[in-house]
Design a protein around this motif. Structure first.
Motif, PDB file in Angstrom:
ATOM      1  N   THR A   1       5.847  -3.173   8.294  1.00 38.70           N
ATOM      2  CA  THR A   1       4.253  -2.685   7.912  1.00 38.70           C
ATOM      3  C   THR A   1       4.201  -2.690   6.543  1.00 38.70           C
ATOM      4  OG1 THR A   1       5.192  -0.441   7.967  1.00 38.70           O
ATOM      5  CG2 THR A   1       4.486  -0.993  10.098  1.00 38.70           C
ATOM      6  N   THR A   2       2.623  -2.532   6.262  1.00 40.90           N
ATOM      7  CA  THR A   2       2.345  -2.497   4.853  1.00 40.90           C
ATOM      8  C   THR A   2       2.032  -1.064   4.435  1.00 40.90           C
ATOM      9  OG1 THR A   2      -0.033  -2.424   5.636  1.00 40.90           O
ATOM     10  CG2 THR A   2       0.745  -4.588   5.571  1.00 40.90           C
ATOM     11  N   SER A   3       1.735  -1.092   3.119  1.00 37.93           N
ATOM     12  CA  SER A   3       1.675   0.552   2.652  1.00 37.93           C
ATOM     13  C   SER A   3       0.626   1.221   3.358  1.00 37.93           C
ATOM     14  CB  SER A   3       1.229   0.315   0.968  1.00 37.93           C
ATOM     15  OG  SER A   3      -0.063  -0.422   0.889  1.00 37.93           O
ATOM     16  N   THR A   4      -0.164   0.763   4.019  1.00 40.80           N
ATOM     17  CA  THR A   4      -1.123   1.333   4.944  1.00 40.80           C
ATOM     18  C   THR A   4      -0.643   1.727   6.209  1.00 40.80           C
ATOM     19  OG1 THR A   4      -2.393  -0.323   5.650  1.00 40.80           O
ATOM     20  CG2 THR A   4      -3.151   0.677   3.678  1.00 40.80           C
ATOM     21  N   GLY A   5       0.564   1.116   6.697  1.00 41.13           N
ATOM     22  CA  GLY A   5       0.834   1.596   8.076  1.00 41.13           C
ATOM     23  C   GLY A   5       0.433   0.147   9.072  1.00 41.13           C
ATOM     24  N   ALA A   6      -0.217  -0.642   8.661  1.00 42.80           N
ATOM     25  CA  ALA A   6      -0.750  -1.803   9.430  1.00 42.80           C
ATOM     26  C   ALA A   6       0.358  -2.628   9.517  1.00 42.80           C
ATOM     27  CB  ALA A   6      -1.770  -2.230   8.974  1.00 42.80           C
ATOM     28  N   PRO A   7       0.487  -3.441  10.444  1.00 45.27           N
ATOM     29  CA  PRO A   7       1.680  -4.714  10.684  1.00 45.27           C
ATOM     30  C   PRO A   7       1.560  -5.464   9.620  1.00 45.27           C
ATOM     31  CG  PRO A   7       0.519  -4.215  12.893  1.00 45.27           C
ATOM     32  CD  PRO A   7      -0.141  -3.430  11.749  1.00 45.27           C
ATOM     33  N   ALA A   8       2.680  -5.973   8.876  1.00 41.47           N
ATOM     34  CA  ALA A   8       2.708  -6.936   7.871  1.00 41.47           C
ATOM     35  C   ALA A   8       2.704  -8.182   8.397  1.00 41.47           C
ATOM     36  CB  ALA A   8       3.574  -6.647   6.696  1.00 41.47           C
ATOM     37  N   ALA A   9       2.255  -9.318   7.904  1.00 37.98           N
ATOM     38  CA  ALA A   9       2.224 -10.619   8.059  1.00 37.98           C
ATOM     39  C   ALA A   9       3.690 -11.206   7.464  1.00 37.98           C
ATOM     40  CB  ALA A   9       1.199 -11.444   7.568  1.00 37.98           C
ATOM     41  N   VAL A  10       4.859 -11.504   8.387  1.00 41.66           N
ATOM     42  CA  VAL A  10       6.066 -11.899   7.901  1.00 41.66           C
ATOM     43  C   VAL A  10       6.349 -13.123   8.976  1.00 41.66           C
ATOM     44  CG1 VAL A  10       6.715  -9.719   7.123  1.00 41.66           C
ATOM     45  CG2 VAL A  10       7.376 -10.360   9.593  1.00 41.66           C
ATOM     46  N   THR A  11       7.065 -14.134   8.277  1.00 43.13           N
ATOM     47  CA  THR A  11       7.332 -15.261   9.121  1.00 43.13           C
ATOM     48  C   THR A  11       8.746 -15.227   9.875  1.00 43.13           C
ATOM     49  OG1 THR A  11       8.392 -16.173   7.239  1.00 43.13           O
ATOM     50  CG2 THR A  11       6.013 -16.711   7.267  1.00 43.13           C
ATOM     51  N   SER A  12       9.706 -14.341   9.398  1.00 44.75           N
ATOM     52  CA  SER A  12      11.012 -14.345   9.991  1.00 44.75           C
ATOM     53  C   SER A  12      11.581 -12.817   9.567  1.00 44.75           C
ATOM     54  CB  SER A  12      11.783 -15.125   9.834  1.00 44.75           C
ATOM     55  OG  SER A  12      12.334 -15.304   8.377  1.00 44.75           O
ATOM     56  N   VAL A  13      12.309 -12.476  10.420  1.00 47.52           N
ATOM     57  CA  VAL A  13      13.101 -11.336  10.121  1.00 47.52           C
ATOM     58  C   VAL A  13      14.640 -11.283  10.804  1.00 47.52           C
ATOM     59  CG1 VAL A  13      13.541  -8.784  10.421  1.00 47.52           C
ATOM     60  CG2 VAL A  13      11.124  -9.595  10.230  1.00 47.52           C
ATOM     61  N   ALA A  14      15.787 -11.410   9.947  1.00 45.10           N
ATOM     62  CA  ALA A  14      17.092 -11.627  10.351  1.00 45.10           C
ATOM     63  C   ALA A  14      17.637 -10.256  10.291  1.00 45.10           C
ATOM     64  CB  ALA A  14      17.524 -12.698   9.560  1.00 45.10           C
ATOM     65  N   LEU A  15      18.493  -9.915  11.041  1.00 45.90           N
ATOM     66  CA  LEU A  15      19.254  -8.547  11.132  1.00 45.90           C
ATOM     67  C   LEU A  15      20.827  -8.875  11.210  1.00 45.90           C
ATOM     68  CD1 LEU A  15      19.443  -5.679  11.519  1.00 45.90           C
ATOM     69  CD2 LEU A  15      19.211  -5.881  14.320  1.00 45.90           C
ATOM     70  N   GLN A  16      21.519  -8.049  10.483  1.00 49.56           N
ATOM     71  CA  GLN A  16      22.969  -8.196  10.413  1.00 49.56           C
ATOM     72  C   GLN A  16      23.392  -6.799  10.672  1.00 49.56           C
ATOM     73  OE1 GLN A  16      24.401 -10.164   6.894  1.00 49.56           O
ATOM     74  NE2 GLN A  16      24.892 -12.224   8.183  1.00 49.56           N
ATOM     75  N   LEU A  17      24.595  -6.632  11.235  1.00 46.72           N
ATOM     76  CA  LEU A  17      25.166  -5.241  11.654  1.00 46.72           C
ATOM     77  C   LEU A  17      26.639  -5.269  11.393  1.00 46.72           C
ATOM     78  CD1 LEU A  17      23.352  -4.581  15.154  1.00 46.72           C
ATOM     79  CD2 LEU A  17      22.868  -3.405  12.697  1.00 46.72           C
ATOM     80  N   GLY A  18      26.949  -4.192  10.750  1.00 41.87           N
ATOM     81  CA  GLY A  18      28.429  -4.154  10.185  1.00 41.87           C
ATOM     82  C   GLY A  18      28.846  -2.760  10.219  1.00 41.87           C
TER      83      GLY A  18
END
Length: 544
Positions: free
Chosen positions: A471-488
């Motif tokens: 989200t942006t600073s206003t809480g609206a969805p942010a425009a992103v091209t990819s999100v990668a997640l790692q768990l450890g």
């Protein structure tokens, strides 16, 4: 006056070239990364594998207990010892493996002495704990600088080389008449003794650092033997031996300028610089050219810094001709230093944003600022010499700044360079969890007004749906091209496991089964259309 201006313009052009080269640079491996495994990450097998095979991007060294096999309860299983051959590691598996899910955690040491780790999963006759498509990269990819004791040992080695190389270079090419100065005698001997002592210290602290053990274990015979068996250990052992040779050749400083020693001392000193490069980033790629570049960088820095210290300790007794000769020697050293620095930046920094968004980049900027300040002081010194005035004050400032350069270099040499596009910047409140029954939600600040909300539904080991909303600073969805997640799970010895996310209706989602309960570290890499990558993380508690 004109020569000083030409030198300043040339050095500014070289610095500009460094920035442009960083902008246009192509990726290069900085540390070992796992590129494939057999079984592959998330594979379901019908029969137990005879062995686990790991392939890395570069040659690695094994750490005692660095490879572990965990069952679905988190217990570590007894396994035969792994063997390695360059980039490849083969790990025999027990013949009695039962059906179920397993987690492989690995920790190895790169050619440059930096430990890297990670994890992946497989199942036998059952679904594995995770089904990601990619093999886990090293969880050390975003690691900070090495522990302070490692940095201090590296800094002591740099300062010792500078102390001896400065005296030797000054007496051989600038002021041989000062060879009977008792202060230079003490300085050269301090460099020889200090170099050997800090090399031994580096050997001892490398064991606990590589194996993630307490510093109190630095004298553990098993850790020492393990270090001596690595490329880092061999390079450092050679450094101790070369300092022994220097002690035989130059313990009496006046002998440096006599006969064959006049040629042997520079050769052996250059050999010390090569061993420093071979125990650091210069050994990462395995290419002789990269090793030579880092060795020249270390040697010319030592000559410049050490020569300045010589001028400070000798004081006003230095002859004007010696000052002029050193001015020329320093100019050649600085030009070589900047040129090799540009080549180093091509190897380790691949985008201009990484200078501002990673610890390695910020340290590099700090080093550039100190070098620029030292060059300004050097320009003042050259002007003073040209006017037949004493440059002692500006030389002292220059010497102090260059010692600062060595301190930052020691930190750089023990800091993981940035990955290809990622940049680590974390701010704000992280790891804040809000339990709602068995569900968890983590709010992770991305440091630029944006935030990532990670929902784990439910947060148990029985299978979860993971959802990420940026989200942006206003809480609206942010425009992103990819999100990668790692768990450890560092406390349970589980390195970073990559979990591929799929974009569905504005949310990045994945199904994942946590293999163990406890506190897990979630690391997100978020990219937008500007190709800027922000890496941030938070903790989430997983119930049984």
């Amino acid at each position: 006056m004109r020569r000083s201006r030409r030198l300043v313009r040339l050095l500014l052009a070289a610095l500009a070239l460094a920035f442009s080269a960083i902008t246009l640079a192509t990726p290069a491996w900085a540390h070992a990364e796992l590129v494939s495994s057999t079984p592959a990450n998330g594979t379901r097998l019908e029969v137990a594998p005879r062995s686990v095979e790991l392939t890395f991007t570069e040659s690695v060294d094994l750490v005692d207990g660095g490879l572990r096999l965990l069952d679905s309860t988190g217990a570590t299983l007894a396994t035969p010892e792994p063997v390695k051959a360059g980039h490849w590691v083969s790990w025999p598996m027990p013949s009695s493996l039962a059906k179920g899910a397993y987690v492989v955690t690995w920790r190895v040491v790169s050619s440059d002495g930096h430990p890297v780790d990670g994890a992946f999963t497989f199942g036998i006759g059952a679904a594995p704990p995770a089904l990601p498509d990619a093999v886990g990269a090293s969880s050390s990819a975003q690691a900070s600088t090495a522990p302070a004791y490692v940095v201090l040992a590296r800094l002591g080695g740099y300062l010792s080389l500078a102390a001896f190389a400065g005296v030797a270079a000054f007496l051989l090419w600038c002021g041989p008449g000062a060879r009977h100065d008792p202060t230079l005698q003490r300085m050269a001997r301090a460099g020889i003794v200090g170099g050997a002592v800090f090399a031994v210290a580096s050997l001892l602290v490398q064991g606990p650092y590589a194996a993630a053990r307490p510093l109190a274990d630095l004298l553990d015979p098993q850790l020492v033997r393990g270090t001596l068996g690595t490329s880092f250990g061999m390079a450092t052992l050679w450094r101790v031996a070369l300092y022994g040779v220097l002690a035989a050749l130059a313990w009496r400083v006046p002998a440096i300028t006599d006969g064959a020693r006049r040629r042997l001392v520079p050769v052996v000193t250059a050999g010390v610089a090569v061993t420093i490069a071979a125990s650091g980033h210069g050994a990462a790629s395995g290419a002789p050219l990269d090793l030579a570049v880092v060795a020249v960088h270390a040697l010319t820095a030592a000559v410049w810094v050490g020569g300045l210290v010589v001028l400070v300790v000798v004081g006003r007794s230095v002859e004007r001709r010696a000052l002029l000769d050193f001015s020329r020697l320093a100019m050649v050293s600085v030009l070589a230093l900047v040129a090799t620095g540009v080549l180093n930046s091509l190897q380790h920094v691949h985008a201009i944003e990484q200078l501002f968004l990673t610890r390695y980049g910020l340290l590099l900027l700090g080093k550039l600022a100190l070098v620029a300040s030292a060059l300004a002081a050097a320009a003042v010194s050259r002007r003073q010499v040209a006017r037949s005035a004493s440059p002692l004050l500006s030389v002292r400032a220059e010497a102090l700044l260059t010692v600062g350069v060595l301190a930052v270099t020691a930190a750089l040499g023990t800091t993981t360079p940035p990955p290809t596009v990622a940049a680590a910047t974390v701010s704000g409140q992280q790891g804040v969890t809000s339990p709602v029954d068995a569900n968890r939600q983590v709010k992770i600040s991305l440091g630029d007004g944006r935030a990532a909300l990670l929902a784990v539904l439910p947060a148990t080991t029985r299978g979860s749906t993971l959802r990420v909303l940026v989200t942006t600073s206003t809480g609206a969805p942010a425009a992103v091209t990819s999100v990668a997640l790692q768990l450890g799970n560092p406390k349970r010895g589980v390195g970073a496991i990559p979990v591929p996310l799929v974009l569905r209706d504005g949310l990045w989602e994945a199904r994942y089964t946590f293999p163990l309960s406890g506190t897990w570290k979630a690391t997100l890499t978020v990219k937008d259309r500007s190709l800027r990558a922000v890496v941030a993380g938070g903790d989430v508690d997983i119930l049984p």
